[in-house]
Enzyme design. Structure first.
Site, short mmCIF file in Angstrom:
data_model
loop_
_atom_site.label_atom_id
_atom_site.label_comp_id
_atom_site.label_asym_id
_atom_site.label_seq_id
_atom_site.Cartn_x
_atom_site.Cartn_y
_atom_site.Cartn_z
N ASP A 13 0.83 -1.19 0.00
CA ASP A 13 0.00 0.00 0.00
C ASP A 13 0.87 1.25 0.00
O ASP A 13 1.52 1.57 0.98
CB ASP A 13 -0.91 -0.01 1.23
N HIS A 41 -7.51 -2.01 -3.75
CA HIS A 41 -7.45 -0.74 -3.06
C HIS A 41 -8.87 -0.24 -2.80
O HIS A 41 -9.82 -0.65 -3.46
CB HIS A 41 -6.61 0.29 -3.82
#
Length: 114
Positions: A13, A41
């Site tokens: 991330d 995401h």
């Protein structure tokens, strides 16, 4: 807008989805050009929460979104993700959902079948 490419330099991330969502508001087309559905995401827009794994995040902005030929496509996962968006839109959870007018898949995708 001129062409803009967002490429991650790290695994994990790193906020690419947030940057792409911000850029998508000013774009005509959003293209996902690599990767698969093994990661995803989350985009939060107002009260809407979108969880992406294959769909380009431009879908949340109602933009033409293209899955390019470098993306590994699991057709079952793609259909499940689209169905989830359509159901969320019907339930009033999401304000946009992919349609044939806003989602295009390359005619040469890398495809996996489970």
């Amino acid at each position: 807008m001129t062409n803009v490419t967002v490429v991650g330099a790290q695994w994990g991330d790193e906020g690419k989805g947030k940057v792409i969502d911000w850029l998508a508001a000013r774009a005509d087309v959003v293209v996902r050009f690599q990767g698969g559905n093994n990661a995803g995401h989350t985009i939060v827009t107002g009260n809407n929460v979108y969880k992406f794994s294959l769909l380009p995040s431009g879908v949340a902005q109602g933009k033409l979104s293209i899955i390019g030929n470098g993306v590994v496509v699991d057709p079952w996962a793609l259909l499940e993700e689209i169905e989830r968006f359509v159901a969320d839109k019907a339930a009033g959870v999401a304000s946009t959902a992919p349609t044939l007018e806003t989602e295009t898949v390359s005619d040469q995708p890398l495809t996996i079948l489970k």
